[in-house]
Design a protein around this motif. Structure first.
Motif, short mmCIF file in Angstrom:
data_model
loop_
_atom_site.label_atom_id
_atom_site.label_comp_id
_atom_site.label_asym_id
_atom_site.label_seq_id
_atom_site.Cartn_x
_atom_site.Cartn_y
_atom_site.Cartn_z
N LEU A 1 0.84 -1.20 0.00
CA LEU A 1 0.00 0.00 0.00
C LEU A 1 0.88 1.26 0.00
N LEU A 2 1.97 1.21 0.75
CA LEU A 2 2.92 2.32 0.76
C LEU A 2 3.51 2.52 -0.63
N TYR A 3 3.88 1.42 -1.28
CA TYR A 3 4.40 1.50 -2.64
C TYR A 3 3.38 2.16 -3.57
N SER A 4 2.11 1.84 -3.38
CA SER A 4 1.06 2.40 -4.23
C SER A 4 0.98 3.91 -4.10
N PHE A 5 1.05 4.40 -2.86
CA PHE A 5 0.99 5.84 -2.64
C PHE A 5 2.24 6.53 -3.21
N VAL A 6 3.40 5.91 -3.04
CA VAL A 6 4.63 6.47 -3.58
C VAL A 6 4.55 6.53 -5.11
N LEU A 7 4.03 5.47 -5.71
CA LEU A 7 3.89 5.39 -7.16
C LEU A 7 3.08 6.56 -7.70
N TRP A 8 1.90 6.79 -7.12
CA TRP A 8 1.03 7.84 -7.62
C TRP A 8 1.55 9.23 -7.28
N LEU A 9 2.17 9.37 -6.12
CA LEU A 9 2.76 10.66 -5.76
C LEU A 9 3.90 11.00 -6.72
N ALA A 10 4.72 10.01 -7.07
CA ALA A 10 5.82 10.23 -8.03
C ALA A 10 5.26 10.61 -9.39
N ASP A 11 4.13 10.02 -9.78
CA ASP A 11 3.51 10.35 -11.06
C ASP A 11 3.06 11.80 -11.09
N ILE A 12 2.48 12.27 -9.99
CA ILE A 12 2.04 13.66 -9.90
C ILE A 12 3.24 14.60 -9.90
N MET A 13 4.29 14.23 -9.14
CA MET A 13 5.49 15.06 -9.09
C MET A 13 6.17 15.14 -10.45
N LYS A 14 6.09 14.08 -11.22
CA LYS A 14 6.67 14.07 -12.58
C LYS A 14 6.09 15.22 -13.41
N THR A 15 4.78 15.29 -13.44
CA THR A 15 4.12 16.35 -14.21
C THR A 15 4.43 17.73 -13.63
N TYR A 16 4.51 17.81 -12.31
CA TYR A 16 4.84 19.07 -11.64
C TYR A 16 6.22 19.56 -12.07
N PHE A 17 7.18 18.65 -12.11
CA PHE A 17 8.54 19.04 -12.52
C PHE A 17 8.61 19.38 -14.00
N VAL A 18 7.75 18.78 -14.83
CA VAL A 18 7.69 19.15 -16.24
C VAL A 18 7.26 20.61 -16.36
N PHE A 19 6.27 21.01 -15.55
CA PHE A 19 5.84 22.41 -15.52
C PHE A 19 7.02 23.32 -15.15
N LEU A 20 7.73 22.96 -14.08
CA LEU A 20 8.84 23.79 -13.63
C LEU A 20 9.94 23.86 -14.68
N SER A 21 10.13 22.77 -15.43
CA SER A 21 11.18 22.77 -16.46
C SER A 21 10.89 23.79 -17.56
N LEU A 22 9.60 24.11 -17.74
CA LEU A 22 9.21 25.08 -18.76
C LEU A 22 9.04 26.48 -18.18
N GLY A 23 9.44 26.64 -16.91
CA GLY A 23 9.38 27.96 -16.27
C GLY A 23 7.99 28.41 -15.93
N SER A 24 7.07 27.47 -15.78
CA SER A 24 5.68 27.81 -15.48
C SER A 24 5.36 27.48 -14.02
N GLU A 25 4.71 28.42 -13.35
CA GLU A 25 4.33 28.21 -11.96
C GLU A 25 2.96 27.52 -11.89
N VAL A 26 2.91 26.46 -11.13
CA VAL A 26 1.67 25.71 -10.95
C VAL A 26 1.74 25.05 -9.58
N ASN A 27 0.58 24.86 -8.94
CA ASN A 27 0.64 24.18 -7.64
C ASN A 27 0.30 22.71 -7.80
N LEU A 28 0.69 21.93 -6.82
CA LEU A 28 0.52 20.47 -6.89
C LEU A 28 -0.94 20.06 -6.99
#
Length: 335
Positions: free
Chosen positions: A231-258
């Protein structure tokens, strides 16, 4: 097969139209100026999500006493991704291949035991999704955007139906047998020269193994400590997926919240589950870009983020999975 190629072609056409609408030059210029530090972090987040997925499945396999190397489990995950991305709708084609791959790669695995671990892996994936979907729904209420609430509601409904169907297949022999036979037919179409069993023969084998499948599923459910870790792995998996997209936003210099990223990721899940185009090609890009627009993201940024995100989490793992499927083609040479 021709229909599949036509659908993929239609999906690619949608991507082209989307790029034209956002501005091809503007989109490419923005992507080419992506900050490599944040882009690397996005890639690392995807790698973490795949690694935790493999760890979760490996834990279930260990509980079922299926002996297989962790490297083979990772290969199985990527091969499953490859086949799932070629399958429209709920994308179950990869699950059948994963079962066969691990069964052939293990020292003592049976089809029923491995299939039980795949089902348990899918069922447990639902818990963090429900938790994150509730958070996304609460955030959507503060935005007062009806379309987001409607799409989230559709995603929740489809998810509920999938859970109910999965549970039904896990306990009802009649429905499970019908489902497994459909997977058998699908796999036989993919590898017609490799699968020699007749449908009647496979039906008899499935009936014999269904009891072992149910027994294995019960064993997995009783392993409380391992369930907690998965279950812990499951939460880490989905949190990492969300963080992935968040970092893509930051890579393009765009501000967005989680929470904005969480909202779009959860809402766009429905597309992946009901799209008739394999892998949701074109449809996923269009819907995700549209959802980003709905929360106030500028169109060029929305499309650029979506394209980069799909490159990291769809196109690259699909190519890796395809290469691994080809590399391990000998595993599927006998049944």
């Amino acid at each position: 097969m021709a229909k599949r190629y036509l659908l993929i072609g239609a999906g690619i056409l949608i991507v082209i139209i989307l790029l034209w609408w956002a501005g091809v030059r503007e989109t490419l210029d923005l992507i080419l100026t992506a900050n490599p530090k944040f882009l690397l972090l996005a890639i690392i987040m995807y790698c973490i999500s795949v690694l935790t997925w493999a760890l979760r499945w490996a834990t279930f396999l260990k509980s079922a006493k299926v002996s297989v190397s962790f490297l083979r489990v990772i290969e199985g995950v990527f091969i499953g991704i490859f086949l799932n991305n070629l399958t429209p709708g709920a994308r179950t084609g990869g699950e059948a291949v994963k079962v066969l791959f691990i069964k052939k790669s293990s020292q003592n695995g049976s089809y029923s035991k491995v299939f039980a671990t795949v089902m348990a892996d899918r069922i447990l994936d639902v818990i963090p999704v429900i938790a994150f979907m509730v958070l996304a729904f609460l955030y959507a209420l503060t935005l007062h955007v009806k379309v987001l609430l409607i799409i989230l509601g559709i995603s929740a409904l489809i998810l509920t139906l999938i859970v109910l169907i999965t549970t039904l297949l896990s306990v009802k022999e009649k429905y499970a047998l019908s489902f497994l036979l459909k997977l058998f037919r699908l796999f036989k179409r993919i590898f017609p020269s490799k699968l020699t069993y007749t449908e009647e023969t496979i039906r008899e084998k499935l009936l014999k193994e269904f009891r072992e499948f149910k027994a294995t599923l019960i064993v997995l459910a009783k392993e409380k400590r391992r369930l907690a870790s998965t279950l812990l792995y499951s939460f880490v998996l989905w949190l990492a997926d969300i963080m992935k997209t968040y970092f893509v936003f930051l890579s393009l210099g765009s501000e967005v919240n989680l929470f904005q990223v969480l909202l779009v990721r959860m809402a766009s899940m429905a597309v992946a589950m009901i799209s008739v185009i394999p892998g949701g090609i074109g449809i996923s890009e269009a819907v995700q870009s549209g959802l980003f627009l709905a929360i106030g993201i500028e169109k060029t940024v929305a499309v650029s983020v979506t394209m980069l995100d799909r490159l990291i989490s769809f196109w690259t793992p699909t190519l890796i999975g395809g290469a691994l499927a080809f590399k391990n083609k000998d595993v599927f040479s006998s049944t």
